[in-house]
Each structure stands twice: as C-alpha cells, then as structure tokens.
Design an enzyme around this catalytic site. Structure first.
Site, PDB file in Angstrom:
ATOM      1  N   TYR A  54       0.911  -1.304   0.196  1.00  0.00           N
ATOM      2  CA  TYR A  54      -0.030   0.063   0.147  1.00  0.00           C
ATOM      3  C   TYR A  54       0.787   1.227  -0.023  1.00  0.00           C
ATOM      4  O   TYR A  54       0.249   2.206  -0.546  1.00  0.00           O
ATOM      5  CB  TYR A  54      -1.060  -0.066   1.075  1.00  0.00           C
ATOM      6  N   GLN A  87     -15.192   1.285  -6.455  1.00  0.00           N
ATOM      7  CA  GLN A  87     -14.372   0.518  -5.820  1.00  0.00           C
ATOM      8  C   GLN A  87     -13.092   0.697  -5.628  1.00  0.00           C
ATOM      9  O   GLN A  87     -12.175   0.259  -4.939  1.00  0.00           O
ATOM     10  CB  GLN A  87     -14.463  -0.764  -6.760  1.00  0.00           C
ATOM     11  N   HIS A 105     -14.366   0.160  -1.173  1.00  0.00           N
ATOM     12  CA  HIS A 105     -13.367  -0.607  -0.530  1.00  0.00           C
ATOM     13  C   HIS A 105     -12.167   0.217   0.236  1.00  0.00           C
ATOM     14  O   HIS A 105     -11.141  -0.124   0.241  1.00  0.00           O
ATOM     15  CB  HIS A 105     -12.479  -1.238  -1.767  1.00  0.00           C
ATOM     16  N   THR A 180     -15.343  -1.766 -14.439  1.00  0.00           N
ATOM     17  CA  THR A 180     -15.155  -2.785 -13.596  1.00  0.00           C
ATOM     18  C   THR A 180     -15.290  -4.173 -14.127  1.00  0.00           C
ATOM     19  O   THR A 180     -16.314  -4.101 -14.947  1.00  0.00           O
ATOM     20  CB  THR A 180     -15.876  -2.597 -12.319  1.00  0.00           C
ATOM     21  N   SER A 181     -14.479  -5.003 -13.780  1.00  0.00           N
ATOM     22  CA  SER A 181     -14.795  -6.298 -14.342  1.00  0.00           C
ATOM     23  C   SER A 181     -16.067  -7.136 -13.859  1.00  0.00           C
ATOM     24  O   SER A 181     -16.351  -8.332 -14.229  1.00  0.00           O
ATOM     25  CB  SER A 181     -13.573  -7.207 -14.235  1.00  0.00           C
TER      26      SER A 181
END
Ligand code: APR
Length: 236
Positions: A54, A87, A105, A180-181
C-alpha cells in the site's frame, strides 16, 4: 431534466491516469498474490508485506492525475444529482471535483488503528485519519497505542458501506458503470438493485459478464465512453 445518477466505478476509470487495474493483462494481480497483500489473512501473516504494497500504491497515486473520465463524471453534477460509488481506493474522483462519493473498498490516503471501526460497535469512521501520500511502517501506532493499518476493505472483510450504496442504486434514475470487471461481490451485484425501468449504461472496452435487457454497453475506454454517455443523456 435533473436526474439521479448512480455511477459505479472500478479500476478501469483510473487506467488512463496510469493506475494499474487488477485483472487485465499486466494488472496488479499478475504481479502480486492477492491473498498475500489484500486479504485479512495476509495482513495477519505478514503485515510488513501488506504495508509495503500500500505504500507503493500511495506513492504511485501521488503522481497520478484525474483523467477526462473522472472530470466528465464530476461534470455531471452541473445538471444532475450524482453519487459516485467507487471500488477504487484512489482519490481521483475527489480531485476531479465529485462531491458525493462512497468508497466501498476504503481509501488509500487514510489509515486507522486496528481496533477501530468494528461492525460490532456500529460502523464509525471516527478513528480514521489522513496520511496523504506518506508511508506507514510496521510498528507505527495510532493515538490510542493500537497498531495502524491501511483503511482498506480486504478480502475476507465486511463491506460496511454496501447498504448505503444499495439505497443509492435503488433510487437512481440512471445507473452508469465504468471500468469494472464485475467479478468482486458485493459491488458486482449492485446493478440488480436498479429499478426495473432504470437504464444501465456500462462503459468498458471488453465484454461484460452481465446480461440484462436494461443494459447498454458502450464498448470504449473510460474517457471516450464518457464523451458518448454525456452525448446520450444530453440528447446530442
Ligand atoms: N477504460 C475503461 N475500462 C477499462 C479501461 C479503460 N481505459 N482499461 C481497462 N478497463 C476495464 C477492464 O476491461 C476491466 O473490465 O476495467 C475493468 C478492470 O477490472 P478489474 O481489474 O477487475 O478491476 P475492478 O473491477 O475495479 O476490481 C474490483 O477487485 O481486487 C479487487 O479491491 C479490488 O476494488 C477492486 C476489486
């Protein structure tokens, strides 16, 4: 006429800002093991590795800029009531000027003490704080002495903001989905809460895994797709 527009975004909206997606070729999950760096078990096993991952994402974000798709989404607020449900953990929607954003998220630029924000206490973000593009290191502690962790929803954790996102989708006059998938739940199931007459636009250069007669697939990258979407809803 002013409409309520719910915009669900994923990594594809930030791809043209130079931020890697997850599942495309060359995406993050090709180079990292998702269980190691983005799951609660991974954090328990090797927190140093997770913090490094991160820290690197934050550093990359510092030099990224919102692209024309983020700006076009923010621009919709001129004529419509817009809520972005993202997301993404980047802050490019904020930096583009969107004012109502639900980060499903979590957020890369924020951290929190490990013992904060438990669902059992009723979800609150009171202990969450901003670190900008800085790093956190193993052993860093919050004001109450508890270990700090990224303010990210990992695999294996609850998604506390999903109920708010469902309400927004239920009330929307238009649902727009960008980049987005639709592989990760509960976000991937949100479109099912749209009203039966609510049009659903999906901007993605690739095939989409959902089939529904309300869906209009704009098969373009986000920047070009947003130009088309704006043209469609403004009747041009
Ligand atoms: N414009 C629009 N869409 C794009 C672009 C682009 N320039 N480039 C790629 N895409 C599309 C891809 O075709 C794909 O459908 O964006 C999507 C990216 O999918 P993923 O990499 O799976 O990202 P996302 O759907 O946001 O992932 C969901 O998975 O690992 C987790 O927590 C992470 O929030 C993330 C979640």
């Amino acid at each position: 006429m002013k409409k309520k527009i719910a915009v669900l975004t994923g990594a594809g909206v930030s791809a043209e800002s130079g931020i890697s997606t997850f599942r495309d070729s060359g995406g993050l999950w090709e180079n990292y093991n998702v269980e190691d760096v983005a799951s609660i078990e991974g954090w328990r096993r090797n927190p140093g590795l997770v913090l490094d991952f991160y820290n690197a994402r934050r550093k990359q974000l510092a030099s990224a800029r919102p692209n024309a798709a983020h700006l076009a989404i923010a621009g919709l607020e001129k004529d419509h009531e817009v809520t972005v449900i993202t997301q993404n953990v980047d802050n490019l929607h904020e930096r583009a000027g969107s004012t109502r954003i639900i980060h499903l998220h979590g957020e890369l630029t924020k951290v929190r003490p490990e013992d904060c924000c438990n669902e059992a206490d009723g979800y609150s973000e009171a202990g969450v704080f901003d670190i900008g593009y800085g790093e956190i290191h193993l052993g860093d502690k919050g004001p109450d002495g508890a270990r700090l962790r990224p303010h990210i929803v990992w695999f294996g954790e609850a998604v506390p903001k999903i109920s708010r996102a469902i309400e927004v989708v239920e009330k929307a006059d238009i649902l727009l989905i960008v980049g987005t998938s639709l592989q990760v739940y509960p976000a991937a199931g949100l479109y099912r809460y749209a009203g039966i007459r609510t049009p659903i636009y999906i901007i993605d250069p690739k095939d989409v895994p959902v089939h529904d007669n309300r869906i209009v697939h704009i098969r373009e990258v986000a920047t070009r797709g947003m130009e088309k979407f704006v043209g469609i809803i403004s009747g041009k």
